[in-house]
Design a protein around this motif. Structure first.
Motif, PDB file in Angstrom:
ATOM      1  N   ALA A 106       0.817  -1.214   0.000  1.00 47.93           N
ATOM      2  CA  ALA A 106       0.000   0.000   0.000  1.00 47.93           C
ATOM      3  C   ALA A 106       0.852   1.266   0.000  1.00 47.93           C
ATOM      4  CB  ALA A 106      -0.932   0.011   1.211  1.00 47.93           C
ATOM      5  N   GLY A 107       2.082   1.161   0.494  1.00 49.83           N
ATOM      6  CA  GLY A 107       2.978   2.319   0.482  1.00 49.83           C
ATOM      7  C   GLY A 107       2.720   3.328   1.575  1.00 49.83           C
ATOM      8  N   ARG A 108       1.810   3.031   2.474  1.00 53.68           N
ATOM      9  CA  ARG A 108       1.546   3.909   3.613  1.00 53.68           C
ATOM     10  C   ARG A 108       1.014   3.059   4.756  1.00 53.68           C
ATOM     11  NH1 ARG A 108      -4.059   5.738   3.806  1.00 53.68           N
ATOM     12  NH2 ARG A 108      -5.261   4.868   2.057  1.00 53.68           N
ATOM     13  N   PRO A 109       1.118   3.548   5.987  1.00 52.08           N
ATOM     14  CA  PRO A 109       0.661   2.748   7.125  1.00 52.08           C
ATOM     15  C   PRO A 109      -0.859   2.627   7.140  1.00 52.08           C
ATOM     16  CG  PRO A 109       1.313   4.943   7.839  1.00 52.08           C
ATOM     17  CD  PRO A 109       1.731   4.820   6.403  1.00 52.08           C
ATOM     18  N   VAL A 110      -1.337   1.634   7.868  1.00 53.34           N
ATOM     19  CA  VAL A 110      -2.776   1.446   7.988  1.00 53.34           C
ATOM     20  C   VAL A 110      -3.388   2.691   8.624  1.00 53.34           C
ATOM     21  CG1 VAL A 110      -2.443   0.237  10.193  1.00 53.34           C
ATOM     22  CG2 VAL A 110      -4.585  -0.021   8.940  1.00 53.34           C
ATOM     23  N   PRO A 111      -4.462   3.230   8.055  1.00 52.84           N
ATOM     24  CA  PRO A 111      -5.098   4.416   8.642  1.00 52.84           C
ATOM     25  C   PRO A 111      -5.594   4.134  10.062  1.00 52.84           C
ATOM     26  CG  PRO A 111      -5.912   4.022   6.416  1.00 52.84           C
ATOM     27  CD  PRO A 111      -5.122   2.808   6.810  1.00 52.84           C
ATOM     28  N   GLU A 112      -5.495   5.117  10.909  1.00 54.78           N
ATOM     29  CA  GLU A 112      -5.947   4.976  12.286  1.00 54.78           C
ATOM     30  C   GLU A 112      -7.437   4.625  12.309  1.00 54.78           C
ATOM     31  OE1 GLU A 112      -5.692   7.409  16.538  1.00 54.78           O
ATOM     32  OE2 GLU A 112      -5.367   8.452  14.628  1.00 54.78           O
ATOM     33  N   HIS A 113      -7.806   3.665  13.150  1.00 47.19           N
ATOM     34  CA  HIS A 113      -9.182   3.202  13.347  1.00 47.19           C
ATOM     35  C   HIS A 113      -9.719   2.385  12.166  1.00 47.19           C
ATOM     36  CE1 HIS A 113      -9.240   5.854  16.780  1.00 47.19           C
ATOM     37  NE2 HIS A 113      -9.150   6.931  16.035  1.00 47.19           N
ATOM     38  N   PHE A 114      -8.901   2.051  11.184  1.00 47.74           N
ATOM     39  CA  PHE A 114      -9.410   1.395   9.976  1.00 47.74           C
ATOM     40  C   PHE A 114     -10.109   0.077  10.308  1.00 47.74           C
ATOM     41  CE2 PHE A 114      -8.902  -1.320   6.203  1.00 47.74           C
ATOM     42  CZ  PHE A 114      -9.481  -0.525   5.235  1.00 47.74           C
ATOM     43  N   PHE A 115      -9.418  -0.819  10.998  1.00 48.62           N
ATOM     44  CA  PHE A 115     -10.013  -2.118  11.308  1.00 48.62           C
ATOM     45  C   PHE A 115     -11.014  -2.021  12.453  1.00 48.62           C
ATOM     46  CE2 PHE A 115      -6.023  -3.570   9.197  1.00 48.62           C
ATOM     47  CZ  PHE A 115      -6.635  -4.196   8.127  1.00 48.62           C
ATOM     48  N   ALA A 116     -10.803  -1.094  13.381  1.00 47.36           N
ATOM     49  CA  ALA A 116     -11.777  -0.896  14.460  1.00 47.36           C
ATOM     50  C   ALA A 116     -13.116  -0.431  13.904  1.00 47.36           C
ATOM     51  CB  ALA A 116     -11.238   0.120  15.472  1.00 47.36           C
ATOM     52  N   THR A 117     -13.066   0.388  12.866  1.00 51.33           N
ATOM     53  CA  THR A 117     -14.299   0.862  12.232  1.00 51.33           C
ATOM     54  C   THR A 117     -15.067  -0.292  11.604  1.00 51.33           C
ATOM     55  OG1 THR A 117     -13.547   3.119  11.831  1.00 51.33           O
ATOM     56  CG2 THR A 117     -15.153   2.221  10.283  1.00 51.33           C
ATOM     57  N   GLU A 118     -14.383  -1.152  10.870  1.00 51.67           N
ATOM     58  CA  GLU A 118     -15.074  -2.285  10.261  1.00 51.67           C
ATOM     59  C   GLU A 118     -15.650  -3.206  11.326  1.00 51.67           C
ATOM     60  OE1 GLU A 118     -14.385  -5.966   7.108  1.00 51.67           O
ATOM     61  OE2 GLU A 118     -13.055  -4.221   7.070  1.00 51.67           O
ATOM     62  N   ALA A 119     -14.878  -3.442  12.393  1.00 51.68           N
ATOM     63  CA  ALA A 119     -15.366  -4.300  13.474  1.00 51.68           C
ATOM     64  C   ALA A 119     -16.611  -3.707  14.123  1.00 51.68           C
ATOM     65  CB  ALA A 119     -14.270  -4.497  14.518  1.00 51.68           C
ATOM     66  N   ALA A 120     -16.599  -2.398  14.357  1.00 55.09           N
ATOM     67  CA  ALA A 120     -17.766  -1.745  14.966  1.00 55.09           C
ATOM     68  C   ALA A 120     -18.990  -1.883  14.074  1.00 55.09           C
ATOM     69  CB  ALA A 120     -17.459  -0.271  15.227  1.00 55.09           C
ATOM     70  N   GLY A 121     -18.796  -1.732  12.760  1.00 53.10           N
ATOM     71  CA  GLY A 121     -19.904  -1.866  11.833  1.00 53.10           C
ATOM     72  C   GLY A 121     -20.460  -3.275  11.784  1.00 53.10           C
ATOM     73  N   LEU A 122     -19.585  -4.275  11.773  1.00 54.55           N
ATOM     74  CA  LEU A 122     -20.035  -5.669  11.779  1.00 54.55           C
ATOM     75  C   LEU A 122     -20.836  -5.974  13.042  1.00 54.55           C
ATOM     76  CD1 LEU A 122     -16.770  -7.363  10.467  1.00 54.55           C
ATOM     77  CD2 LEU A 122     -18.990  -7.440   9.310  1.00 54.55           C
ATOM     78  N   ARG A 123     -20.323  -5.535  14.186  1.00 52.97           N
ATOM     79  CA  ARG A 123     -21.028  -5.811  15.444  1.00 52.97           C
ATOM     80  C   ARG A 123     -22.392  -5.124  15.473  1.00 52.97           C
ATOM     81  NH1 ARG A 123     -15.381  -4.719  18.190  1.00 52.97           N
ATOM     82  NH2 ARG A 123     -14.652  -6.856  18.590  1.00 52.97           N
ATOM     83  N   TRP A 124     -22.447  -3.908  14.970  1.00 52.48           N
ATOM     84  CA  TRP A 124     -23.693  -3.131  14.984  1.00 52.48           C
ATOM     85  C   TRP A 124     -24.743  -3.774  14.078  1.00 52.48           C
ATOM     86  CZ3 TRP A 124     -25.496   1.064  11.471  1.00 52.48           C
ATOM     87  CH2 TRP A 124     -26.465   1.881  12.057  1.00 52.48           C
TER      88      TRP A 124
END
Length: 304
Positions: A55-73
């Motif tokens: 990707a050439g850049r670090p993982v954006p902050e909250h990226f995976f936490a956001t997906e996890a929150a959406g799945l749980r919701w």
């Protein structure tokens, strides 16, 4: 490492992967992430997503936490099939493995009913309590009471229009059409309270499973308009048995008058995301959707 250990010690998963202590099989995982199937010592499997080194850049902050929150919701609605989140760390996400199957009319009809149930669970506001992403792009999830047309124009169309103009994916002609539509969005009708939506429900984010159900994956979940999810299902070739999905949905929770004519408006969000991410390949699709929505805005105004 078995599933019970993984649930108790999720922070150990990166170490086990680094030292190749888990059987890992690459699988298809979308445009933004690298994906794998992990087979644990007890025979269970999980699906993992990681930010690719290419990707050439670090993982954006909250990226995976956001997906996890959406799945749980979405899962909390108790209406539609959504994989359980097993691990959510800053650098990766692991969810239950769902065995793929083939699309069937019966699964499509069940999904239509279940999606209506998930939408009906509602949301406290447009947006969400967590930061937003759509693909690899940030998405403004600031909670907003609406009304929906104003919110959709400000939070879901304008930001990606600007990105698409800045990267020269859209000409002045297409940008002008979208700007005109934004100015007339109130003429298209369809205002509703916020529904609990997936938010990125193009056909590739439906998992047709071996249990003859349709599972939701890769959400950009938030409080939005239920017609947005349904319109996105028709993009990029359309979901299998889409007519059966829509009929079952409408039977379960009837859609508002004019919903078919508003499809291009709702699709425009994801199309602008694509011009922002991938460039001019989707330019014509943006122009076509904007023109169709403007035609309906004119007719709707006359009818009123």
């Amino acid at each position: 490492m078995d599933l019970a250990y993984l649930r108790t010690h999720p922070e150990h998963l990166p170490t086990f992967l680094t030292h190749q202590r888990i059987r890992e099989t690459p699988v298809a995982g979308g445009d933004s992430c690298a994906a794998s199937r992990l087979t644990l010592d007890d025979g269970h499997s999980v699906f993992t997503k990681t930010w690719p080194e290419t990707a050439g850049r670090p993982v954006p902050e909250h990226f995976f936490a956001t997906e996890a929150a959406g799945l749980r919701w979405l899962r909390e609605a108790g209406a539609v099939a959504v994989p359980e989140v097993v691990v959510a760390l800053p650098e990766l996400l692991a969810i239950d493995w769902v065995e793929p199957g083939e699309p069937t009319p019966e699964a499509a009809e069940r999904f239509g009913r279940e999606l209506a149930g998930a939408h009906r669970a509602g949301a406290p506001a447009f947006g969400a309590e967590w930061p937003g992403f759509i693909g690899a792009l940030p998405q403004d999830n600031t909670p907003d009471p609406g009304p929906w047309p104003d919110w959709f124009a400000r939070r879901r169309l304008t930001p990606y229009l600007r990105m698409s103009v800045d990267n020269r994916a859209l000409s002045q002609a297409e940008a002008g059409l979208v700007e005109e539509l934004i100015g007339r969005i109130g003429d298209l009708g369809g205002d509703e309270p916020p529904a609990r939506i997936h938010g990125d429900l193009w056909p590739g984010n439906l998992l047709w499973a071996a249990d003859d159900r349709v599972w939701l994956v890769d959400p950009a979940a938030h409080g939005g308009h239920r017609e947005t999810d349904l319109a996105q299902l028709a993009l990029f070739g359309g979901a299998p048995h889409l007519d059966r999905i829509l009929a079952a949905y409408d039977e379960t929770w009837p859609l508002a008058e004019g919903w078919r004519e508003r499809v291009p408006l709702h699709q425009l969000h994801l199309l602008l995301v694509h011009t922002a991410l991938f460039g001019a390949t989707y330019r014509d699709a943006v122009g076509t959707a904007a023109r169709a929505a403007l035609r309906w805005a004119g007719r709707a105004t006359v009818d009123r």
